[in-house]
Design a protein around this motif. Structure first.
Motif, PDB file in Angstrom:
ATOM      1  N   ALA A  89       0.866  -1.180   0.000  1.00 56.42           N
ATOM      2  CA  ALA A  89       0.000   0.000   0.000  1.00 56.42           C
ATOM      3  C   ALA A  89       0.900   1.226   0.000  1.00 56.42           C
ATOM      4  O   ALA A  89       1.315   1.715   1.046  1.00 56.42           O
ATOM      5  N   SER A  90       1.221   1.691  -1.195  1.00 54.13           N
ATOM      6  CA  SER A  90       2.059   2.886  -1.371  1.00 54.13           C
ATOM      7  C   SER A  90       1.503   3.658  -2.552  1.00 54.13           C
ATOM      8  O   SER A  90       1.070   3.065  -3.545  1.00 54.13           O
ATOM      9  N   GLY A  91       1.531   4.994  -2.439  1.00 57.42           N
ATOM     10  CA  GLY A  91       0.947   5.808  -3.510  1.00 57.42           C
ATOM     11  C   GLY A  91       1.646   5.674  -4.830  1.00 57.42           C
ATOM     12  O   GLY A  91       1.035   5.888  -5.884  1.00 57.42           O
ATOM     13  N   LEU A  92       2.943   5.302  -4.818  1.00 58.97           N
ATOM     14  CA  LEU A  92       3.730   5.122  -6.034  1.00 58.97           C
ATOM     15  C   LEU A  92       4.741   4.001  -5.814  1.00 58.97           C
ATOM     16  O   LEU A  92       5.116   3.714  -4.674  1.00 58.97           O
ATOM     17  N   PRO A  93       5.229   3.370  -6.894  1.00 56.29           N
ATOM     18  CA  PRO A  93       6.263   2.352  -6.738  1.00 56.29           C
ATOM     19  C   PRO A  93       7.579   2.963  -6.283  1.00 56.29           C
ATOM     20  O   PRO A  93       8.037   3.956  -6.853  1.00 56.29           O
ATOM     21  N   VAL A  94       8.185   2.363  -5.273  1.00 55.87           N
ATOM     22  CA  VAL A  94       9.446   2.866  -4.733  1.00 55.87           C
ATOM     23  C   VAL A  94      10.612   2.478  -5.633  1.00 55.87           C
ATOM     24  O   VAL A  94      11.523   3.280  -5.873  1.00 55.87           O
ATOM     25  N   LEU A  95      10.587   1.254  -6.154  1.00 61.04           N
ATOM     26  CA  LEU A  95      11.665   0.749  -7.000  1.00 61.04           C
ATOM     27  C   LEU A  95      11.073   0.048  -8.226  1.00 61.04           C
ATOM     28  O   LEU A  95       9.937  -0.426  -8.194  1.00 61.04           O
ATOM     29  N   GLY A  96      11.865  -0.013  -9.291  1.00 62.55           N
ATOM     30  CA  GLY A  96      11.459  -0.736 -10.491  1.00 62.55           C
ATOM     31  C   GLY A  96      11.518   0.113 -11.736  1.00 62.55           C
ATOM     32  O   GLY A  96      11.581   1.341 -11.667  1.00 62.55           O
ATOM     33  N   SER A  97      11.505  -0.561 -12.879  1.00 63.75           N
ATOM     34  CA  SER A  97      11.475   0.119 -14.174  1.00 63.75           C
ATOM     35  C   SER A  97      10.013   0.409 -14.505  1.00 63.75           C
ATOM     36  O   SER A  97       9.351  -0.368 -15.190  1.00 63.75           O
ATOM     37  N   VAL A  98       9.543   1.531 -14.031  1.00 65.38           N
ATOM     38  CA  VAL A  98       8.105   1.804 -14.061  1.00 65.38           C
ATOM     39  C   VAL A  98       7.746   3.028 -14.891  1.00 65.38           C
ATOM     40  O   VAL A  98       6.589   3.463 -14.894  1.00 65.38           O
ATOM     41  N   VAL A  99       8.696   3.604 -15.594  1.00 63.34           N
ATOM     42  CA  VAL A  99       8.430   4.775 -16.441  1.00 63.34           C
ATOM     43  C   VAL A  99       8.919   4.475 -17.857  1.00 63.34           C
ATOM     44  O   VAL A  99      10.114   4.393 -18.086  1.00 63.34           O
ATOM     45  N   PRO A 100       8.005   4.312 -18.828  1.00 64.91           N
ATOM     46  CA  PRO A 100       6.550   4.254 -18.658  1.00 64.91           C
ATOM     47  C   PRO A 100       6.124   2.906 -18.098  1.00 64.91           C
ATOM     48  O   PRO A 100       6.839   1.910 -18.273  1.00 64.91           O
ATOM     49  N   PRO A 101       4.974   2.840 -17.458  1.00 66.79           N
ATOM     50  CA  PRO A 101       4.515   1.576 -16.897  1.00 66.79           C
ATOM     51  C   PRO A 101       3.868   0.708 -17.972  1.00 66.79           C
ATOM     52  O   PRO A 101       3.406   1.223 -19.000  1.00 66.79           O
ATOM     53  N   PRO A 102       3.804  -0.601 -17.731  1.00 67.42           N
ATOM     54  CA  PRO A 102       3.093  -1.493 -18.660  1.00 67.42           C
ATOM     55  C   PRO A 102       1.585  -1.312 -18.512  1.00 67.42           C
ATOM     56  O   PRO A 102       1.035  -1.540 -17.435  1.00 67.42           O
ATOM     57  N   ILE A 103       0.932  -0.867 -19.562  1.00 71.64           N
ATOM     58  CA  ILE A 103      -0.512  -0.606 -19.523  1.00 71.64           C
ATOM     59  C   ILE A 103      -1.279  -1.926 -19.596  1.00 71.64           C
ATOM     60  O   ILE A 103      -0.904  -2.852 -20.316  1.00 71.64           O
ATOM     61  N   SER A 104      -2.362  -2.004 -18.843  1.00 69.15           N
ATOM     62  CA  SER A 104      -3.176  -3.217 -18.828  1.00 69.15           C
ATOM     63  C   SER A 104      -3.822  -3.458 -20.190  1.00 69.15           C
ATOM     64  O   SER A 104      -4.038  -2.526 -20.978  1.00 69.15           O
ATOM     65  N   VAL A 105      -4.133  -4.718 -20.441  1.00 68.24           N
ATOM     66  CA  VAL A 105      -4.767  -5.108 -21.701  1.00 68.24           C
ATOM     67  C   VAL A 105      -6.245  -4.721 -21.654  1.00 68.24           C
ATOM     68  O   VAL A 105      -6.923  -4.907 -20.655  1.00 68.24           O
TER      69      VAL A 105
END
Length: 366
Positions: A89-105
């Protein structure tokens, strides 16, 4: 007098993480598949494949809602664990390759990606949405007018996104800043009536800023699907007890506003630019700093603004029967601090964002 307690329902969004790397990972489908036998339609996908969302059924009993939320968190955490994953439960991801994020199908998500383009680069945001029953959309719009001055204070009480994609943003709620760039987001304008609201939304649809009424992303809005006013200003809180406190305060604000509307009061016409500045200050400094009191234009300690909000809704909470629970919850939140406080404390131990994620996993599961 309140004839009947307004029903409540909520939505909370969580991030899926790999507990070994601590990175947010695009495996929401695996978690959903594992959670659906238990939670059914109360767990669903979100805009990105990094997120899952849980929902609660409507209830008038805040204690009952708190129990349902704790159970839903536990069940989705267990489902993630069965896949070798975790949820936080965090408002944003703290770590990871998230920019851009993988968009849902899905056709809607793909269309949104075409319309909003790079605005989606930081859309892996997790919030708490609170639905409160109101008599009709006219009341929802007038209730929003009354809630506008208190939205920055709700931001400070729920702030839980200081870190994003491997860096310290310097903000208590970077989610609020990411979301504020969208064409129809943040504090809603002041509307004189539901007709006024409809005319503005029609023009926004014509402009292309909206795909449909579901993309009206103001922080208070008449729900496009339910007979409720939806309040979506808060980061997802780290502690479920803080979610309960925020939810109870929101219903107190709505009940207080409905009482004022019944007296013929359409709400204070606070200037939009003043609210924008108050949002920025609340998102930057959080509960430990100062906020702008938009009613007076005076910079005030955020904890004082929080107590003023509580005093504002105290009569409604007493009438509803939530005052003892929320008095305790508010005192605990002010003494302990928000999710942002805990994230920064975890980081300070060893200057490690991995430690932050580990603590988020522990706190979310418990």
């Amino acid at each position: 007098m309140i004839e009947a307690l307004p029903l409540l329902g909520i939505e909370e969004e969580y991030l899926v993480v790999d507990p070994r790397t601590r990175h947010a990972v695009p495996r929401a489908e695996d978690v959903l598949r594992a959670a659906e036998p238990v939670l059914g339609g109360d767990v669903t996908q979100e805009m990105t494949r990094l997120q899952v969302e849980v929902r609660t059924r409507p209830t008038a009993d805040l204690d009952d809602l708190a129990g349902r939320l704790r159970a839903a968190r536990r069940q989705v955490a267990e489902a993630a664990g069965s896949c070798g994953l975790a949820v936080v439960a965090s408002g944003l991801p703290v770590l990871g390759s998230v920019v851009p994020p993988p968009i849902s199908v899905g056709e809607r998500y793909q269309r949104g990606d075409l319309v909003y383009r790079a605005l989606n680069d930081e859309i892996s945001i997790c919030a708490l949405h609170v639905h409160v029953d109101v008599p009709d959309p006219e009341h929802a719009v007038l209730v929003a007018n009354h809630l506008r001055p208190w939205l920055p204070t709700l931001i400070t009480l729920a702030a839980n996104s200081p870190f994003f994609a491997g860096r310290d943003t310097g903000y208590a709620s970077w989610r609020v800043m990411c979301w504020g760039r969208w064409p129809v987001s943040g504090a809603p304008p002041y509307f004189s009536s539901y007709l006024d609201y409809q005319q503005v939304v029609s023009a926004l649809l014509e402009s292309g800023a909206l795909m449909d009424e579901r993309t009206v992303f103001w922080d208070v809005r008449p729900s496009p699907r339910l007979p409720t006013v939806e309040i979506r200003v808060a980061d997802v809180p780290l502690a479920p007890c803080d979610s309960t406190t925020i939810i109870g305060l929101v219903r107190g604000l709505v009940v207080t506003a409905l009482t004022a509307v019944a007296r013929g009061d359409p709400g204070p016409p606070i200037a939009g630019q003043l609210l924008r500045a108050a949002y920025w200050r609340a998102a930057r400094d959080g509960l430990r700093g100062h906020g702008l009191d938009v009613r007076t234009g005076v910079l005030t300690p955020s904890a004082v603004l929080a107590r003023r909000l509580f005093d504002h809704v105290r009569p409604a909470l007493a009438e509803i029967g939530d005052l003892p629970m929320l008095s305790e919850g508010m005192a605990d939140l002010l003494a302990r601090g928000t999710g942002e406080t805990r994230q920064r404390r975890a980081f300070a131990r060893r200057a490690s964002l991995s430690d932050v994620v580990d603590d988020l996993i522990t706190a979310t599961q418990s």
